[in-house]
Design an enzyme around this catalytic site. Structure first.
Site, PDB file in Angstrom:
ATOM      1  N   ILE A  12      40.235  65.220  30.710  1.00 46.70           N
ATOM      2  CA  ILE A  12      40.563  65.443  29.309  1.00 46.70           C
ATOM      3  C   ILE A  12      39.401  65.031  28.413  1.00 46.70           C
ATOM      4  CG2 ILE A  12      41.758  63.205  29.156  1.00 46.70           C
ATOM      5  CD1 ILE A  12      43.758  64.628  27.196  1.00 46.70           C
ATOM      6  N   CYS A  13      39.284  65.740  27.295  1.00 44.47           N
ATOM      7  CA  CYS A  13      38.319  65.415  26.240  1.00 44.47           C
ATOM      8  C   CYS A  13      36.879  65.644  26.717  1.00 44.47           C
ATOM      9  CB  CYS A  13      38.574  63.986  25.764  1.00 44.47           C
ATOM     10  SG  CYS A  13      37.809  63.566  24.199  1.00 44.47           S
ATOM     11  N   HIS A  14      36.076  64.586  26.815  1.00 46.40           N
ATOM     12  CA  HIS A  14      34.685  64.688  27.271  1.00 46.40           C
ATOM     13  C   HIS A  14      34.545  64.530  28.790  1.00 46.40           C
ATOM     14  CE1 HIS A  14      34.061  63.909  22.978  1.00 46.40           C
ATOM     15  NE2 HIS A  14      32.858  64.418  23.132  1.00 46.40           N
TER      16      HIS A  14
END
Length: 188
Positions: free
Chosen positions: A112-114
């Protein structure tokens, strides 16, 4: 507590600078579904989470270091985001190999995300469809992935989401994929 994931053992790979909610919410929900969960990091001790670049929550105790584990010990892997966390992990050869091995063994992986930065370094995104924090999309495209702007994307047991706002969908899809088990098309 349900028993949907009873008998499953899930690795969470993180280091200092992880996005607090992106570790804690999946951890809590996967554990509540009956799985055993372990926090794997680069060094023993505790790691500190963040939110918005500021320390958040109590430091989390590390269960094992990446030197002490292999993908064969687990049924699935979760990679929380944050800025510093995936950036540090992608520069560690043992962490990158650990991640790559989940794909070689056809096991579910959530990022998730980066966190897809670590997947790029592991060379497992070419030809795959993913989402991420918007600023990572060019990195993913340059690595051969198709980037889409959706709250959750599942490509053969590779589950990705954009931000903490997508955690409900991310957790639900991750639990579903872990329950299904290995996917032969989930590979390096």
């Amino acid at each position: 507590m349900s028993d949907e994931l009873k008998g499953k053992k899930i690795a969470f790979l993180a280091t200092n600078g992880f996005e607090y909610s992106e570790l804690t919410q999946p951890w809590d929900e996967i554990k509540a579904a009956g799985a055993d969960v372990e926090l794997i990091s680069l060094e023993s001790g505790k790691i500190q989470g963040e939110s918005g670049g500021e320390p958040k929550g109590d430091p989390k105790p590390v269960d094992k270091t990446v030197d002490q584990v292999s993908a064969g010990d687990y049924n699935a892997l979760v990679l929380p985001g944050g800025l510093a966390n995936p950036d540090t992990l992608r520069t560690n050869d043992k962490a990158v190999s650990f991640v790559r091995d989940f794909f070689a063994q056809h096991k579910p992986v959530g990022a998730i995300c980066h966190a897809p930065w670590v997947l790029i370094e592991a060379d497992v995104v070419n030809g795959r469809t993913l989402t991420s924090f918007p600023s990572v999309q060019t990195d993913l495209k340059n690595a051969g992935a198709t980037w889409v702007d959706r709250e959750v994307v599942c490509d053969e047991a590779l589950v990705t989401s954009r931000t903490p706002d997508d955690l409900d969908a991310f957790c639900a899809k991750m639990i579903e994929e872990i329950a299904e088990g290995k996917h032969e098309e989930q590979t390096t």
